[in-house]
Scaffold this active site. Structure first.
Site, PDB file in Angstrom:
ATOM      1  N   GLU A  89     -11.410  -2.135 -24.876  1.00 36.35           N
ATOM      2  CA  GLU A  89     -11.721  -3.899 -25.173  1.00 36.35           C
ATOM      3  C   GLU A  89     -12.936  -3.588 -24.405  1.00 36.35           C
ATOM      4  O   GLU A  89     -13.667  -3.061 -23.172  1.00 36.35           O
ATOM      5  CB  GLU A  89     -10.186  -4.016 -24.219  1.00 36.35           C
ATOM      6  CG  GLU A  89     -10.555  -4.288 -23.323  1.00 36.35           C
ATOM      7  CD  GLU A  89      -8.964  -5.435 -22.724  1.00 36.35           C
ATOM      8  OE1 GLU A  89      -8.251  -5.098 -22.967  1.00 36.35           O
ATOM      9  OE2 GLU A  89      -9.492  -6.042 -21.676  1.00 36.35           O
ATOM     10  N   ASN A 145     -11.886   3.227  -7.349  1.00 37.59           N
ATOM     11  CA  ASN A 145     -10.603   3.417  -7.275  1.00 37.59           C
ATOM     12  C   ASN A 145     -10.491   3.965  -6.254  1.00 37.59           C
ATOM     13  O   ASN A 145     -11.385   4.624  -5.733  1.00 37.59           O
ATOM     14  CB  ASN A 145     -10.595   5.005  -8.276  1.00 37.59           C
ATOM     15  CG  ASN A 145     -10.504   4.373 -10.134  1.00 37.59           C
ATOM     16  OD1 ASN A 145     -10.718   2.828  -9.982  1.00 37.59           O
ATOM     17  ND2 ASN A 145     -10.655   4.734 -10.832  1.00 37.59           N
ATOM     18  N   TYR A 188       0.748  -0.926   0.417  1.00 37.34           N
ATOM     19  CA  TYR A 188       0.058  -0.298  -0.127  1.00 37.34           C
ATOM     20  C   TYR A 188       0.887   1.355   0.402  1.00 37.34           C
ATOM     21  O   TYR A 188       0.729   2.272  -0.349  1.00 37.34           O
ATOM     22  CB  TYR A 188      -0.847  -0.005   1.243  1.00 37.34           C
ATOM     23  CG  TYR A 188      -1.908  -0.621   0.721  1.00 37.34           C
ATOM     24  CD1 TYR A 188      -2.079  -2.415   1.144  1.00 37.34           C
ATOM     25  CD2 TYR A 188      -2.886  -0.137  -0.352  1.00 37.34           C
ATOM     26  CE1 TYR A 188      -3.262  -3.103   0.335  1.00 37.34           C
ATOM     27  CE2 TYR A 188      -4.045  -1.110  -0.473  1.00 37.34           C
ATOM     28  CZ  TYR A 188      -4.314  -2.375  -0.300  1.00 37.34           C
ATOM     29  OH  TYR A 188      -5.159  -3.171  -0.761  1.00 37.34           O
ATOM     30  N   HIS A 216     -15.471   1.869  -2.634  1.00 33.45           N
ATOM     31  CA  HIS A 216     -13.845   0.874  -1.951  1.00 33.45           C
ATOM     32  C   HIS A 216     -12.900   1.633  -1.433  1.00 33.45           C
ATOM     33  O   HIS A 216     -12.070   0.683  -1.243  1.00 33.45           O
ATOM     34  CB  HIS A 216     -13.092   0.176  -3.151  1.00 33.45           C
ATOM     35  CG  HIS A 216     -13.629  -0.772  -4.061  1.00 33.45           C
ATOM     36  ND1 HIS A 216     -13.664  -1.596  -5.251  1.00 33.45           N
ATOM     37  CD2 HIS A 216     -15.148  -1.378  -3.848  1.00 33.45           C
ATOM     38  CE1 HIS A 216     -14.918  -1.764  -5.700  1.00 33.45           C
ATOM     39  NE2 HIS A 216     -15.994  -2.591  -5.105  1.00 33.45           N
ATOM     40  N   CYS A 264      -5.569   3.685  20.634  1.00 38.35           N
ATOM     41  CA  CYS A 264      -5.184   2.526  21.358  1.00 38.35           C
ATOM     42  C   CYS A 264      -4.356   2.537  20.985  1.00 38.35           C
ATOM     43  O   CYS A 264      -3.957   0.937  21.601  1.00 38.35           O
ATOM     44  CB  CYS A 264      -6.892   2.206  21.215  1.00 38.35           C
ATOM     45  SG  CYS A 264      -6.276   1.244  18.959  1.00 38.35           S
TER      46      CYS A 264
HETATM   47  C1  BV8 Z   1     -18.099  -8.346  -1.243  1.00 37.60           C
HETATM   48  C2  BV8 Z   1     -10.129  -1.610  -3.327  1.00 37.60           C
HETATM   49  C3  BV8 Z   1     -19.768  -9.586   0.561  1.00 37.60           C
HETATM   50  C4  BV8 Z   1      -8.393  -2.478  -2.411  1.00 37.60           C
HETATM   51  C5  BV8 Z   1     -10.767  -3.388  -4.426  1.00 37.60           C
HETATM   52  C6  BV8 Z   1     -17.762 -14.953  -7.708  1.00 37.60           C
HETATM   53  C7  BV8 Z   1     -18.359 -14.720  -7.760  1.00 37.60           C
HETATM   54  C8  BV8 Z   1     -19.082 -13.220  -8.380  1.00 37.60           C
HETATM   55  C9  BV8 Z   1     -18.333 -12.441  -6.704  1.00 37.60           C
HETATM   56  C10 BV8 Z   1     -17.407 -13.026  -6.117  1.00 37.60           C
HETATM   57  C11 BV8 Z   1     -17.512 -14.182  -5.974  1.00 37.60           C
HETATM   58  N1  BV8 Z   1     -16.062 -14.049  -5.261  1.00 37.60           N
HETATM   59  C12 BV8 Z   1     -16.207 -13.973  -4.415  1.00 37.60           C
HETATM   60  C13 BV8 Z   1     -17.049 -12.534  -4.875  1.00 37.60           C
HETATM   61  C14 BV8 Z   1     -17.381 -10.701  -4.383  1.00 37.60           C
HETATM   62  C15 BV8 Z   1     -15.988 -10.116  -4.765  1.00 37.60           C
HETATM   63  C16 BV8 Z   1     -15.933 -10.199  -5.849  1.00 37.60           C
HETATM   64  O1  BV8 Z   1     -16.199  -9.672  -6.931  1.00 37.60           O
HETATM   65  N2  BV8 Z   1     -14.516 -10.772  -6.530  1.00 37.60           N
HETATM   66  C17 BV8 Z   1     -14.667 -10.990  -8.152  1.00 37.60           C
HETATM   67  C18 BV8 Z   1     -12.403 -10.786  -8.581  1.00 37.60           C
HETATM   68  C19 BV8 Z   1     -15.180 -11.973  -9.317  1.00 37.60           C
HETATM   69  N3  BV8 Z   1     -16.478  -9.104  -4.424  1.00 37.60           N
HETATM   70  C20 BV8 Z   1     -15.644  -8.662  -2.641  1.00 37.60           C
HETATM   71  O2  BV8 Z   1     -15.938  -9.171  -2.637  1.00 37.60           O
HETATM   72  C21 BV8 Z   1     -16.605  -6.945  -2.372  1.00 37.60           C
HETATM   73  N4  BV8 Z   1     -17.212  -7.644  -1.469  1.00 37.60           N
HETATM   74  O3  BV8 Z   1     -18.544  -8.464  -1.780  1.00 37.60           O
HETATM   75  O4  BV8 Z   1     -18.851  -7.973   0.092  1.00 37.60           O
HETATM   76  C22 BV8 Z   1     -19.962  -9.439   1.154  1.00 37.60           C
HETATM   77  C23 BV8 Z   1     -21.420  -8.096   2.049  1.00 37.60           C
HETATM   78  C24 BV8 Z   1     -21.626  -8.615   3.105  1.00 37.60           C
HETATM   79  C25 BV8 Z   1     -20.526  -8.515   4.497  1.00 37.60           C
HETATM   80  C26 BV8 Z   1     -19.038  -9.322   3.897  1.00 37.60           C
HETATM   81  C27 BV8 Z   1     -19.048  -9.523   3.042  1.00 37.60           C
HETATM   82  C28 BV8 Z   1     -15.213  -6.130  -2.316  1.00 37.60           C
HETATM   83  C29 BV8 Z   1     -15.031  -5.737  -3.969  1.00 37.60           C
HETATM   84  C30 BV8 Z   1     -13.837  -4.956  -3.252  1.00 37.60           C
HETATM   85  C31 BV8 Z   1     -13.046  -5.128  -3.530  1.00 37.60           C
HETATM   86  N5  BV8 Z   1     -11.557  -4.021  -3.494  1.00 37.60           N
HETATM   87  N6  BV8 Z   1     -10.409  -1.941  -4.733  1.00 37.60           N
HETATM   88  C32 BV8 Z   1      -7.534  -1.534  -2.722  1.00 37.60           C
HETATM   89  O5  BV8 Z   1      -8.157  -1.051  -4.640  1.00 37.60           O
HETATM   90  O6  BV8 Z   1      -6.889  -1.863  -2.276  1.00 37.60           O
HETATM   91  S1  BV8 Z   1     -11.345  -3.573  -5.898  1.00 37.60           S
HETATM   92  C33 BV8 Z   1     -10.437  -3.479  -6.939  1.00 37.60           C
HETATM   93  O7  BV8 Z   1     -10.295  -4.477  -8.082  1.00 37.60           O
HETATM   94  C34 BV8 Z   1     -10.484  -2.184  -7.616  1.00 37.60           C
HETATM   95  O8  BV8 Z   1     -11.172  -1.080  -6.618  1.00 37.60           O
HETATM   96  C35 BV8 Z   1     -11.318  -1.942  -8.532  1.00 37.60           C
HETATM   97  O9  BV8 Z   1     -12.562  -1.885  -8.755  1.00 37.60           O
HETATM   98  C36 BV8 Z   1     -11.290  -3.851  -9.185  1.00 37.60           C
HETATM   99  C37 BV8 Z   1     -10.335  -4.099 -10.538  1.00 37.60           C
HETATM  100  O10 BV8 Z   1     -11.666  -3.574 -11.256  1.00 37.60           O
HETATM  101  P1  BV8 Z   1     -11.600  -2.428 -12.613  1.00 37.60           P
HETATM  102  O11 BV8 Z   1     -11.776  -1.522 -12.256  1.00 37.60           O
HETATM  103  O12 BV8 Z   1     -12.431  -3.142 -13.259  1.00 37.60           O
HETATM  104  O13 BV8 Z   1     -10.137  -2.780 -13.137  1.00 37.60           O
HETATM  105  P2  BV8 Z   1      -9.756  -3.614 -13.292  1.00 37.60           P
HETATM  106  O14 BV8 Z   1      -8.178  -3.518 -13.746  1.00 37.60           O
HETATM  107  O15 BV8 Z   1     -10.379  -4.614 -14.201  1.00 37.60           O
HETATM  108  O16 BV8 Z   1      -9.997  -2.933 -15.432  1.00 37.60           O
HETATM  109  C38 BV8 Z   1      -9.888  -1.918 -15.713  1.00 37.60           C
HETATM  110  C39 BV8 Z   1     -10.454  -1.678 -16.853  1.00 37.60           C
HETATM  111  O17 BV8 Z   1     -10.433  -0.359 -17.806  1.00 37.60           O
HETATM  112  C40 BV8 Z   1     -10.743  -3.288 -18.249  1.00 37.60           C
HETATM  113  O18 BV8 Z   1     -11.464  -3.017 -18.933  1.00 37.60           O
HETATM  114  C41 BV8 Z   1      -9.719  -1.721 -19.060  1.00 37.60           C
HETATM  115  O19 BV8 Z   1      -9.908  -2.719 -20.715  1.00 37.60           O
HETATM  116  C42 BV8 Z   1     -10.326  -0.878 -19.864  1.00 37.60           C
HETATM  117  N7  BV8 Z   1      -8.957   0.078 -19.714  1.00 37.60           N
HETATM  118  C43 BV8 Z   1      -8.178   0.500 -19.750  1.00 37.60           C
HETATM  119  N8  BV8 Z   1      -6.942   1.599 -19.967  1.00 37.60           N
HETATM  120  C44 BV8 Z   1      -8.125   1.928 -20.525  1.00 37.60           C
HETATM  121  C45 BV8 Z   1      -9.027   1.909 -20.415  1.00 37.60           C
HETATM  122  N9  BV8 Z   1     -10.864   1.749 -20.324  1.00 37.60           N
HETATM  123  C46 BV8 Z   1     -10.821   2.982 -20.913  1.00 37.60           C
HETATM  124  N10 BV8 Z   1      -9.889   4.071 -20.854  1.00 37.60           N
HETATM  125  C47 BV8 Z   1      -7.941   3.409 -20.486  1.00 37.60           C
HETATM  126  N11 BV8 Z   1      -7.411   4.625 -21.553  1.00 37.60           N
END
Ligand code: BV8
Length: 228
Positions: free
Chosen positions: A199, A86, A51, A103, A134
């Site tokens: 994409e 983000n 981090y 997030h 604490c």
């Molecule tokens: C929860 C903070 C329950 C931390 C982040 C199976 C199926 C479905 C869901 C789940 C599953 N197993 C587990 C889950 C739940 C899980 C989840 O969804 N997992 C995924 C991997 C399947 N979700 C969770 O755990 C969430 N919580 O469900 O809790 C609960 C409920 C009640 C009580 C207790 C528990 C919490 C999820 C939050 C995780 N934290 N971030 C940190 O950053 O350090 S998520 C993190 O990854 C980011 O914040 C971001 O959201 C995510 C990545 O996603 P994107 O933002 O889409 O980025 P990515 O790199 O993937 O894609 C970039 C995109 O941009 C691409 O499409 C690319 O083509 C495009 N791009 C690139 N350049 C450009 C562009 N577009 C335009 N212009 C450009 N120039």
């Protein structure tokens, strides 16, 4: 209008997306394996190193044309709610207000025992940041995998998605839930869904309009078209 942004809108500022392979010493780790409470409990030092590396990077970069275009867009429509996945704070630095940090925010510290934002104690003997109140370990104020979205953010984002006429999904792969469910909810409630991405994504089959290109170029063009 409800706008959901993901890592892609910060890519042109130099913040690596989660899809991009982790660089340098983090190349061998997957973010999904580091951004979890279990990883933090197992090895808080390593997680803090990750981090601090990301914080340093985020402090060095600037908002890009995509972030700035969203500030302008908010002035052109009756109401715009910006939800971001983000944690880099770049929307606020560009001038966006009322940003829903779905997030959390990497630049804030939270006490891992009290759950509230906290100041750092100056006496930490372990070298890891400890709560000034604490003495317990601090953690970044972000939502890890397996953790719940902050209640206020969840409710506000749900309401914005369900009540909007147009939903704009920008720079997100739409695979992380519940954030990825917002576009589906907007669609069910009758909104037009527009995607801006370099994409196709998991959302593409559902959208009404897909604008393929970098957000930093497409958003200013969209703004131009709206201004007529
Ligand atoms: C929860 C903070 C329950 C931390 C982040 C199976 C199926 C479905 C869901 C789940 C599953 N197993 C587990 C889950 C739940 C899980 C989840 O969804 N997992 C995924 C991997 C399947 N979700 C969770 O755990 C969430 N919580 O469900 O809790 C609960 C409920 C009640 C009580 C207790 C528990 C919490 C999820 C939050 C995780 N934290 N971030 C940190 O950053 O350090 S998520 C993190 O990854 C980011 O914040 C971001 O959201 C995510 C990545 O996603 P994107 O933002 O889409 O980025 P990515 O790199 O993937 O894609 C970039 C995109 O941009 C691409 O499409 C690319 O083509 C495009 N791009 C690139 N350049 C450009 C562009 N577009 C335009 N212009 C450009 N120039």
């Amino acid at each position: 209008m409800c706008v959901l942004t993901g890592a892609g809108i910060s890519a042109e500022s130099g913040v690596p997306t989660f899809r991009d392979a982790q660089t340098g010493l983090w190349a061998k780790f997957r973010p999904e394996d580091l951004a979890t409470p279990e990883a933090f409990a197992r090895d808080p030092r390593r997680i803090w190193e990750w981090y601090e590396w990301r914080r340093e990077l985020v402090r060095r970069v600037e908002p890009n044309a995509g972030h700035h275009a969203l500030v302008q867009l908010a002035g052109l429509v009756p109401r715009l709610t910006l939800v971001t996945q983000n944690v880099d704070g770049l929307h606020q630095r560009a001038g966006s207000t009322g940003v829903i940090e779905y997030h959390g925010n990497i630049l804030r510290d939270r006490c891992s025992a009290e759950g509230t934002l906290a100041e750092r104690s100056t006496l930490s003997i372990t070298g890891l940041p400890e709560c000034a109140r604490c003495g317990e370990l601090l953690r970044p104020d972000v939502v890890w995998f397996g953790e719940a979205i902050p209640r206020q953010a969840l409710l506000e984002a749900d309401a914005a998605a369900a009540g909007c006429d147009v939903f704009l999904a920008i720079g997100t792969a739409s695979v992380v839930y519940p954030a990825a469910g917002l576009a589906e909810s907007a669609k069910r409630c009758g909104a037009k869904v527009i995607e801006i991405n370099t994409e196709p994504t998991a959302l593409t089959p559902l959208v009404d309009v897909s604008l393929c290109g970098p957000a930093g170029a497409v958003l200013p063009q969209l703004l131009q078209a709206l201004r007529g």
